[in-house]
Design a protein around this motif. Sequence first.
Motif, PDB file in Angstrom:
ATOM      1  N   VAL A 178      62.549  35.590   5.841  1.00  0.00           N
ATOM      2  CA  VAL A 178      61.856  35.319   7.101  1.00  0.00           C
ATOM      3  C   VAL A 178      62.065  36.501   8.031  1.00  0.00           C
ATOM      4  O   VAL A 178      63.190  36.996   8.186  1.00  0.00           O
ATOM      5  N   THR A 179      60.995  36.952   8.661  1.00  0.00           N
ATOM      6  CA  THR A 179      61.075  38.071   9.595  1.00  0.00           C
ATOM      7  C   THR A 179      60.792  37.583  11.008  1.00  0.00           C
ATOM      8  O   THR A 179      59.803  36.882  11.252  1.00  0.00           O
ATOM      9  N   LEU A 180      61.685  37.953  11.926  1.00  0.00           N
ATOM     10  CA  LEU A 180      61.470  37.693  13.345  1.00  0.00           C
ATOM     11  C   LEU A 180      61.082  39.008  14.014  1.00  0.00           C
ATOM     12  O   LEU A 180      61.806  40.005  13.904  1.00  0.00           O
ATOM     13  N   ALA A 181      59.945  39.021  14.667  1.00  0.00           N
ATOM     14  CA  ALA A 181      59.518  40.186  15.444  1.00  0.00           C
ATOM     15  C   ALA A 181      59.805  39.874  16.905  1.00  0.00           C
ATOM     16  O   ALA A 181      59.095  39.105  17.547  1.00  0.00           O
ATOM     17  N   VAL A 182      60.875  40.453  17.412  1.00  0.00           N
ATOM     18  CA  VAL A 182      61.388  40.113  18.742  1.00  0.00           C
ATOM     19  C   VAL A 182      60.883  41.101  19.782  1.00  0.00           C
ATOM     20  O   VAL A 182      60.921  42.318  19.569  1.00  0.00           O
ATOM     21  N   HIS A 183      60.448  40.589  20.911  1.00  0.00           N
ATOM     22  CA  HIS A 183      60.067  41.425  22.053  1.00  0.00           C
ATOM     23  C   HIS A 183      60.815  40.907  23.269  1.00  0.00           C
ATOM     24  O   HIS A 183      60.625  39.762  23.692  1.00  0.00           O
ATOM     25  N   ASN A 184      61.682  41.728  23.814  1.00  0.00           N
ATOM     26  CA  ASN A 184      62.416  41.357  25.029  1.00  0.00           C
ATOM     27  C   ASN A 184      61.578  41.742  26.238  1.00  0.00           C
ATOM     28  O   ASN A 184      61.491  42.914  26.603  1.00  0.00           O
ATOM     29  N   THR A 185      60.970  40.748  26.865  1.00  0.00           N
ATOM     30  CA  THR A 185      60.137  40.999  28.044  1.00  0.00           C
ATOM     31  C   THR A 185      60.910  40.807  29.340  1.00  0.00           C
ATOM     32  O   THR A 185      60.336  40.926  30.421  1.00  0.00           O
ATOM     33  N   GLY A 186      62.208  40.491  29.221  1.00  0.00           N
ATOM     34  CA  GLY A 186      63.013  40.225  30.408  1.00  0.00           C
ATOM     35  C   GLY A 186      63.623  41.468  31.011  1.00  0.00           C
ATOM     36  O   GLY A 186      63.350  42.601  30.585  1.00  0.00           O
ATOM     37  N   SER A 187      64.501  41.257  31.968  1.00  0.00           N
ATOM     38  CA  SER A 187      65.156  42.362  32.683  1.00  0.00           C
ATOM     39  C   SER A 187      66.582  42.585  32.217  1.00  0.00           C
ATOM     40  O   SER A 187      67.260  43.495  32.700  1.00  0.00           O
ATOM     41  N   LYS A 188      67.063  41.753  31.262  1.00  0.00           N
ATOM     42  CA  LYS A 188      68.439  41.840  30.793  1.00  0.00           C
ATOM     43  C   LYS A 188      68.479  42.161  29.298  1.00  0.00           C
ATOM     44  O   LYS A 188      67.566  41.820  28.554  1.00  0.00           O
ATOM     45  N   VAL A 189      69.552  42.801  28.882  1.00  0.00           N
ATOM     46  CA  VAL A 189      69.800  42.971  27.450  1.00  0.00           C
ATOM     47  C   VAL A 189      69.959  41.581  26.837  1.00  0.00           C
ATOM     48  O   VAL A 189      70.574  40.689  27.432  1.00  0.00           O
ATOM     49  N   ALA A 246      67.750  31.219  18.892  1.00  0.00           N
ATOM     50  CA  ALA A 246      68.307  31.312  20.242  1.00  0.00           C
ATOM     51  C   ALA A 246      68.170  32.719  20.792  1.00  0.00           C
ATOM     52  O   ALA A 246      68.398  33.702  20.084  1.00  0.00           O
ATOM     53  N   CYS A 247      67.783  32.816  22.032  1.00  0.00           N
ATOM     54  CA  CYS A 247      67.784  34.072  22.784  1.00  0.00           C
ATOM     55  C   CYS A 247      68.887  33.983  23.833  1.00  0.00           C
ATOM     56  O   CYS A 247      69.034  32.945  24.476  1.00  0.00           O
ATOM     57  N   LYS A 248      69.638  35.070  23.998  1.00  0.00           N
ATOM     58  CA  LYS A 248      70.757  35.044  24.942  1.00  0.00           C
ATOM     59  C   LYS A 248      70.615  36.166  25.964  1.00  0.00           C
ATOM     60  O   LYS A 248      71.203  37.245  25.796  1.00  0.00           O
ATOM     61  N   PRO A 249      69.833  35.956  27.024  1.00  0.00           N
ATOM     62  CA  PRO A 249      69.740  36.988  28.055  1.00  0.00           C
ATOM     63  C   PRO A 249      71.100  37.248  28.676  1.00  0.00           C
ATOM     64  O   PRO A 249      71.843  36.313  28.971  1.00  0.00           O
ATOM     65  N   GLY A 250      71.427  38.540  28.829  1.00  0.00           N
ATOM     66  CA  GLY A 250      72.757  38.888  29.314  1.00  0.00           C
ATOM     67  C   GLY A 250      73.824  38.794  28.252  1.00  0.00           C
ATOM     68  O   GLY A 250      74.995  39.056  28.505  1.00  0.00           O
ATOM     69  N   MET A 251      73.423  38.387  27.014  1.00  0.00           N
ATOM     70  CA  MET A 251      74.348  38.296  25.876  1.00  0.00           C
ATOM     71  C   MET A 251      75.522  37.359  26.167  1.00  0.00           C
ATOM     72  O   MET A 251      76.652  37.624  25.800  1.00  0.00           O
ATOM     73  N   ARG A 252      75.214  36.240  26.821  1.00  0.00           N
ATOM     74  CA  ARG A 252      76.256  35.274  27.156  1.00  0.00           C
ATOM     75  C   ARG A 252      75.797  33.845  26.890  1.00  0.00           C
ATOM     76  O   ARG A 252      74.609  33.557  26.863  1.00  0.00           O
TER      77      ARG A 252
END
Length: 382
Positions: free
Chosen positions: A60-71, A110-116
């Motif tokens: 399975v391939t996930l194509a991720v795009h971070n459109t936010g302002s945080k890592v 799961a997406c973890k904005p700010g890596m937390r």
Amino acid sequence: MRAIRLPHGAAVAVTAAVALVSVSACADKDGGGGGSDAIQVTASDTECKVSRTEFPAGHVTLAVHNTGSKVTEVYIYAPGDRIVTERENIGPGTRAEITAEVKAGSYEIACKPGMRGDGIRQKVTATGQGAPRPNDPRLDRAIAEYRRYVQEQADATLPKAEKFAAAVKAGDVAEAKKTYAVSRIGWERTEPVAESFGDIDPKVDVREDGLEQGQTWTGWHRLEKALWKDGKIGEEEKKLADQLIVDLKDWQKRVGTADITATGMANGAKELLDEVATGKVTGEEERYSHTDLVDFQANVEGAQKAYELLKPVVSEKDPALAKELDERFAALYELLDEHRDKGSPDGFVSYDTVGKDERKKLSDGVNALAEPLSKLAAAVAK
């Protein structure tokens, strides 16, 4: 240990459903959206959108795009927060492609904005059985040898950690400092496997800024701070030394039960390089003792061990990759050799004496190795 800690229940890298790793990222904000079969993951500061919540089991391939302002980070979790695959440090506006081998069952992306924290989660389902894996006796041997290796590292860690703990309990600051870094080498060499037991890693290897809410700080780094920053050992530290040994014995007992796959080994090798990039090169990991170069070498040695065991297969399937990895490992060891100190109890200079330019060279060497190493699992899985 990575800069930002995962939740207590999270298991890293080598898990029951685990496996493959083909991870790449680019800074292009518009391109790189993955193939038509990829699951599109749009990660913002407040959402984690997935284009499909049901897909066939298998690769399975996930194509991720971070459109936010945080890592951000993106995970596929199996039940119990067992990690199937992960990708850290996806910067704002950037894309990453993550390929994982997923068995039939229920999962969460799961997406973890700010890596937390626990992240923003979406429930997904993998259906069917997936394509059967080709049988390769060489990979079976590699897995068996690697299992022996991680057990040997755990077994060798205990007497060194006990020597460190004994010095702490005796109130001997100088001896405890001398034995601290070497007591961590076996752990650092096999860290992805150690982290697969999510309840052990937060006890023994968490840093103060990685504590979850309500978590009591224990382990090596708590004692590191007492020794180097506080310069003293009290009754609390002596109790913590005992607890460290209890927790490491638990790790030693359980490490042989870890679910290890060939692609999981490759994944773990890349994660060890990520550990170097995010914690050791920056000086964050050993911020009080400045023994980062000991951890650095141990991480590289662990990554190389996994690669060497997989090399017979990789050399056949992707000889150019094997050649590049050989060269990159050798070059990184040469950079490490520039900072050795025979007079030091752990063999390296204190990392606070390594200047900005030298750190940049080390970082460049790590990045040069990490890029081809990210292709290792895909080569094994061909």
